[in-house]
Scaffold this active site. Structure first.
Site, PDB file in Angstrom:
ATOM      1  N   HIS A  48      20.033 -16.299 -15.942  1.00 16.55           N
ATOM      2  CA  HIS A  48      19.815 -14.874 -16.194  1.00 16.55           C
ATOM      3  C   HIS A  48      20.431 -14.399 -17.509  1.00 16.55           C
ATOM      4  CE1 HIS A  48      18.171 -11.166 -15.160  1.00 16.55           C
ATOM      5  NE2 HIS A  48      18.737 -10.920 -14.002  1.00 16.55           N
ATOM      6  N   ASP A 102      15.027 -13.201 -17.900  1.00 15.98           N
ATOM      7  CA  ASP A 102      15.071 -12.059 -16.990  1.00 15.98           C
ATOM      8  C   ASP A 102      14.114 -12.266 -15.820  1.00 15.98           C
ATOM      9  OD1 ASP A 102      16.960 -10.698 -18.519  1.00 15.98           O
ATOM     10  OD2 ASP A 102      15.422  -9.862 -19.829  1.00 15.98           O
TER      11      ASP A 102
END
Length: 440
Positions: free
Chosen positions: A412, A416
């Site tokens: 992350h 995304d």
């Protein structure tokens, strides 16, 4: 005396050193060209190194458990059968000269690069391998503390075992003995303390203690490092693979008769992943500090379980350039080599994306751990026969379909939820749109 130098070869793009684990031939033994000479272990794979010539082993420069760098001369082969009387004494002056050169180079590098990294040679002249230095830096061990460790390797060299033994007993030493002097003029904040080691598990009557083998220790370190490095997020998608299931049933007999091998689902999955990577190239990246490295090649690793229970990841290089037949041959070759322990370092390095088939063990989904320095990994679940709503121009009805879950874990920091989710959805779309008239 005609002698040929046997050097430690390059064994993969990221491999810089190897540990000598066993000399198959000793000084005075005769050896044929391509006959195994020595067994070495890297952080990726164990290898047998063959002799480049026929002759007699004249000298051995590294003992078992010592670390050699790529390019180091590890042995001499005499092509006329002569053997030196004293290997170590004859090379003392050469070793001393090499140490002087290394120290000079290190001093020059240190003068240019004023970083906090540990030098490979300490103030005492003792050599520290990249692995030992990496462990020391991770554990917050400064050079003067590293110098205090009694090494059991050649010339007092600190081995991996030495530093791990020291770290294990470090917390039991008096506080005063562990203090490391800091320059009085510095005002920089102290580095964060290393994460505390897990508490020892108590043993109970009847328990069996099983020592981790070398590969299991490396896997353990790699998995912990990956979770510490990458904030993992996992997205799930269900795919209807009925067309693939029926197509494979139709062609697998012919493929088996022609090739003498099974045709598995893995080549089809890899093909879909490679296509999706072309659509979303920012999945095919690595992170280097504040930089993102966008990979040109699509090299897909396929996690394979070994008979020992350990895990290894052979890599299909340039998977996007292979058709299903080529992928099937590569997959079967890599899987067979993995089971036989014959994978080379090059065959398990250079991966840019990894896929693992948890469905092999009957699992419907999983949350795989990213294979560093990659940023994503896909787990394919078991294919199940389930009732499902089927949409047709004449209306919806309930039918029996073959379905599977895809689990996509991603880093992350740079991937995304939108990108991670769209990517795994695209893989599912490629699987669901598979052409049942495909020819191998």
């Amino acid at each position: 005396m005609s002698q040929v130098e046997i050097r430690l070869p390059k064994m993969g793009e990221s491999v810089t050193e190897a540990t000598i684990t066993n000399w198959i031939k000793g000084v005075g033994d005769t050896i044929e060209i391509d006959e195994p000479l020595v067994e070495v272990a890297t952080d990726k794979v164990d290898n047998e190194l063959p002799s480049e010539v026929s002759g007699t082993v004249a000298k051995i420069f590294f003992e078992v458990d010592e670390v050699a760098q790529v390019g180091d001369v590890i042995a001499l082969i005499s092509t006329n059968g002569e053997v030196a009387d004293d290997t170590k004494e004859e090379n003392t002056e050469v070793e001393k000269a090499a140490e002087v050169v290394d120290q000079t180079v290190n001093d020059a590098v240190a003068a240019v690069h004023k970083s906090g990294d540990l030098d490979k040679n300490g103030p005492s002249g003792k050599f520290y391998s990249p692995l030992v230095r990496s462990i020391a830096e991770k554990e917050g061990i400064a050079m003067n503390e590293l110098e205090s460790i009694n090494g059991t390797g050649q010339n007092g060299r600190v081995t991996k075992k030495d530093i791990f033994d020291y770290i294990e007993n470090r917390g039991k030493q008096p506080v005063a003995a562990k203090e490391v002097a800091q320059p009085a003029e510095t005002t920089a904040p102290k580095a964060p303390a290393p994460a505390p080691k897990p508490a020892s598990a108590p043993t109970m009557e009847g328990d069996e203690i099983i020592e981790m083998d070398r590969m299991r220790k490396l896997i353990s370190e790699h998995m912990v490092r990956s979770k510490h490095t990458s904030p993992h997020v996992t997205s799930f998608v269900e795919a209807d693979v009925t067309e693939i299931w029926n197509w494979r049933n139709k062609i697998k007999g012919e493929f088996k008769a022609k090739e003498g091998e099974n045709f598995t689902f893995t080549p089809v999955f890899i093909e879909a992943v490679a296509k999706a990577i072309k659509d979303f190239p920012l999945i095919n990246i690595s992170v280097d500090g504040d930089r993102i490295i966008k990979r040109k090649d699509i090299n897909i690793g396929m996690a394979a379980a070994l008979p020992s229970g350990n895990l290894i990841v052979p890599v299909i290089k340039n998977a996007d350039r292979l058709n299903l037949y080529g992928l099937a041959k590569q997959v079967n070759e890599m899987a067979n080599k993995a089971r036989q322990g014959k994978l080379s370092s090059d065959e398990i390095s250079g991966g840019t994306y990894t896929m693992t088939n948890v469905g092999t063990f009957g699992n419907v989904m999983g949350t795989p751990i990213i294979n560093q320095p990659q940023v994503a990994i896909l787990a394919t679940g078991a294919i199940r026969k389930v009732p499902a709503v089927v949409e047709t121009p004449q209306g919806d009805f309930i039918g029996i379909r073959y379905k599977m879950f895809l689990s996509h874990s991603y880093d992350h920091r740079v991937v995304d939820g939108a990108l991670g989710g769209m990517f795994v959805k695209r893989v599912a779309e490629y699987l669901e749109s598979f052409d049942p008239n495909t020819k191998l």
